[in-house]
Scaffold this motif. Structure first.
Motif, short mmCIF file in Angstrom:
data_model
loop_
_atom_site.label_atom_id
_atom_site.label_comp_id
_atom_site.label_asym_id
_atom_site.label_seq_id
_atom_site.Cartn_x
_atom_site.Cartn_y
_atom_site.Cartn_z
N ASP A 143 -71.56 18.90 -34.19
CA ASP A 143 -71.81 17.56 -34.72
C ASP A 143 -70.55 17.05 -35.43
O ASP A 143 -69.50 17.70 -35.40
CB ASP A 143 -73.06 17.54 -35.62
CG ASP A 143 -72.87 18.31 -36.92
OD1 ASP A 143 -71.71 18.60 -37.30
OD2 ASP A 143 -73.89 18.62 -37.58
N HIS A 144 -70.65 15.89 -36.07
CA HIS A 144 -69.43 15.28 -36.65
C HIS A 144 -68.85 16.11 -37.79
O HIS A 144 -67.69 15.95 -38.14
CB HIS A 144 -69.71 13.84 -37.10
CG HIS A 144 -70.69 13.75 -38.23
ND1 HIS A 144 -72.04 13.91 -38.03
CD2 HIS A 144 -70.51 13.55 -39.55
CE1 HIS A 144 -72.65 13.79 -39.20
NE2 HIS A 144 -71.74 13.57 -40.13
N ASN A 145 -69.66 17.01 -38.37
CA ASN A 145 -69.13 17.91 -39.40
C ASN A 145 -68.66 19.24 -38.81
O ASN A 145 -68.42 20.19 -39.55
CB ASN A 145 -70.21 18.19 -40.45
CG ASN A 145 -70.51 16.96 -41.28
OD1 ASN A 145 -69.61 16.22 -41.65
ND2 ASN A 145 -71.80 16.72 -41.53
N ARG A 146 -68.58 19.28 -37.51
CA ARG A 146 -68.18 20.47 -36.75
C ARG A 146 -69.19 21.62 -36.88
O ARG A 146 -68.84 22.79 -36.75
CB ARG A 146 -66.79 20.98 -37.16
CG ARG A 146 -65.69 19.98 -36.92
CD ARG A 146 -64.36 20.64 -37.22
NE ARG A 146 -63.36 19.65 -37.55
CZ ARG A 146 -62.30 19.89 -38.29
NH1 ARG A 146 -62.09 21.10 -38.76
NH2 ARG A 146 -61.44 18.95 -38.54
N VAL A 147 -70.41 21.27 -37.18
CA VAL A 147 -71.48 22.28 -37.23
C VAL A 147 -71.97 22.52 -35.81
O VAL A 147 -72.24 21.56 -35.07
CB VAL A 147 -72.64 21.82 -38.13
CG1 VAL A 147 -73.78 22.83 -38.10
CG2 VAL A 147 -72.15 21.60 -39.55
N VAL A 148 -72.09 23.80 -35.43
CA VAL A 148 -72.52 24.14 -34.07
C VAL A 148 -74.00 23.83 -33.92
O VAL A 148 -74.83 24.33 -34.69
CB VAL A 148 -72.26 25.64 -33.78
CG1 VAL A 148 -72.75 26.00 -32.38
CG2 VAL A 148 -70.77 25.96 -33.92
N ARG A 149 -74.34 22.99 -32.96
CA ARG A 149 -75.73 22.55 -32.77
C ARG A 149 -76.34 23.03 -31.47
O ARG A 149 -77.55 23.03 -31.32
CB ARG A 149 -75.80 21.01 -32.82
CG ARG A 149 -75.38 20.43 -34.15
CD ARG A 149 -76.30 20.89 -35.26
NE ARG A 149 -76.03 20.22 -36.52
CZ ARG A 149 -76.58 20.56 -37.65
NH1 ARG A 149 -77.43 21.58 -37.72
NH2 ARG A 149 -76.26 19.92 -38.76
N TYR A 150 -75.49 23.35 -30.51
CA TYR A 150 -76.02 23.82 -29.22
C TYR A 150 -75.00 24.76 -28.58
O TYR A 150 -73.79 24.52 -28.64
CB TYR A 150 -76.29 22.64 -28.27
CG TYR A 150 -76.63 23.10 -26.87
CD1 TYR A 150 -77.89 23.61 -26.58
CD2 TYR A 150 -75.68 23.07 -25.85
CE1 TYR A 150 -78.19 24.09 -25.30
CE2 TYR A 150 -75.97 23.54 -24.57
CZ TYR A 150 -77.22 24.05 -24.31
OH TYR A 150 -77.51 24.54 -23.07
N ILE A 151 -75.50 25.83 -27.99
CA ILE A 151 -74.64 26.79 -27.29
C ILE A 151 -75.30 27.15 -25.96
O ILE A 151 -76.50 27.44 -25.92
CB ILE A 151 -74.48 28.10 -28.10
CG1 ILE A 151 -73.93 27.83 -29.51
CG2 ILE A 151 -73.56 29.08 -27.37
CD1 ILE A 151 -73.92 29.08 -30.41
N GLY A 152 -74.51 27.16 -24.90
CA GLY A 152 -75.06 27.67 -23.64
C GLY A 152 -74.59 26.98 -22.39
O GLY A 152 -73.39 26.73 -22.21
N ALA A 153 -75.57 26.63 -21.56
CA ALA A 153 -75.27 26.07 -20.23
C ALA A 153 -75.26 24.55 -20.28
O ALA A 153 -75.82 23.94 -21.20
CB ALA A 153 -76.34 26.54 -19.24
N ILE A 154 -74.67 23.96 -19.26
CA ILE A 154 -74.66 22.50 -19.15
C ILE A 154 -76.04 22.02 -18.68
O ILE A 154 -76.58 21.06 -19.22
CB ILE A 154 -73.55 22.05 -18.19
CG1 ILE A 154 -72.18 22.35 -18.83
CG2 ILE A 154 -73.68 20.57 -17.82
CD1 ILE A 154 -70.99 22.17 -17.91
#
Lengths: 199, 160
Positions: A143-154
């Motif tokens: 997100d805009h604070n560089r917090v990881v919100r999603y990991i994985g496949a497209i």
């Protein structure tokens, strides 16, 4: 269902979706990096102070899965750049192990495929372990604070874009736009292993 | 004898400190980039932000202000000993870009060029400097959707 089978099923689920045992997890804040793009410029997350978020795609030239996603990645970059999301593609492979992933051939590939996104090389392979990427392609949405919100496949169909039923990445970004947690937050990245001398 | 020694010491101190001054912030209205590891002076607008980074053997400094100044300076080892050849190398890189349209201005030490990306016309430049075994490249910052005027202004500021 017994307690044992419940615990077992939870463990299996976690194992199936866990892509990043040593890297970022959901909620972690990504640290900045500086990587060279095929245009000769150095790119950092901090170059984009007004970004709504980032789509970091670990991908490469040689992997058939990465190749199958090239057009989709290019389309995503076009679509989301107008919405304030910055897509940065990073080639994490060691070109001594996989010569098709050399910087020179990245330049050629970007030219052939008319990439509209910065295609960066992880020289020295310092960035991908921090993220915990294991495959190409392997996606991280920040997100805009560089917090990881999603990991994985497209999405859920590497072979055929027209047969995709779940657009995980796009769904995750829509969730961010609505201010809710993506569901799912983690999916299994399908692709080639990252090429390194250490393995 | 002692007096002349004192004068000599004072003179040495003045020279040493005036030499150090050049590593400070300004000289002839130009800002020193020495403290960022890049041994040049350049003219930049007031209130710019410096953002230093390194990638492999490339030192990078991005200089931006709140309006349209967006400059990136890269310093790295070079295999070139002649400025002309170094410029040609960078010119080849740029003209090989699939979005390259044309060279707008061509100078001895650099050039300004035009790109068309997603139907949007953007401008960029390269100005190269050889410094011993290092090359320094000035170019538009990675996020700059530069206009021609914008790029011309940045290039001119590097010539002053």
């Amino acid at each position: 269902m017994t307690l044992f089978s419940l615990i077992l099923s939870v463990l299996v689920t976690v194992t199936n979706v866990q892509n990043s045992p040593n890297g970022y997890g959901i909620g972690d804040v990504a640290t900045d990096f500086s990587l060279k793009g095929v245009d000769g410029k150095i790119y950092s997350l901090s170059n984009y102070p007004n970004a709504k978020g980032f789509i970091i795609v670990f991908t490469c030239n040689h992997c058939p899965y990465a190749v199958m996603y090239e057009d989709r990645i290019n389309d995503l970059a076009k679509k989301y750049s107008t919405q304030g999301y910055i897509l940065l593609a990073i080639n994490p492979n060691d070109p001594e192990v996989q010569p098709k992933d050399s910087y020179e051939l990245m330049i050629e590939r970007a030219k052939e495929k008319l990439f509209v996104f910065p295609y960066l090389i992880d020289e020295g392979q310092k960035v991908y372990p921090v993220f915990g990427a294991t495959k190409t392609p392997h996606v991280y949405v920040l997100d805009h604070n560089r917090v990881v919100r999603y990991i994985g496949a497209i999405d859920d169909n590497a072979q055929d874009a027209s047969s995709v039923t779940e657009k995980y990445l796009e769904k995750a970004i829509s969730s961010l736009d609505m201010g809710v947690k993506p569901n799912p937050e983690i999916t299994k990245a399908i692709g080639c292993s990252i090429k390194t001398k250490n393995k | 004898m002692i007096r002349s020694l004192n004068y000599t010491m004072i003179l040495v101190c003045v020279l040493v400190f005036s030499g150090c001054e050049s590593f400070g912030s300004k000289k002839d209205g130009k800002v020193s980039l020495h403290k960022y590891g890049i041994p040049v002076f350049i003219k930049v607008p007031d209130n710019v932000t410096f953002s230093k980074a390194s990638s492999g053997n490339v030192e990078s400094l991005t200089i931006t202000d709140s309006s349209d100044f967006n400059l990136q300076v890269l310093m790295s080892p070079t295999g070139y000993s002649q400025l002309k050849n170094l410029k040609l190398y960078h010119r080849d890189l740029v003209t090989n870009n699939p979005y390259f349209i044309k060279i707008v201005e061509d100078y001895d030490e650099g050039f300004i060029f035009e790109l068309l990306i997603n139907d949007v016309r953007v401008y960029d430049f390269r100005k190269v400097v050889l410094l011993g075994d290092k090359e320094i490249v000035f170019q538009a910052g990675p996020t700059c959707q530069c206009t021609e005027k914008n790029v011309m202004n940045m290039y001119s500021s590097l010539l002053k």
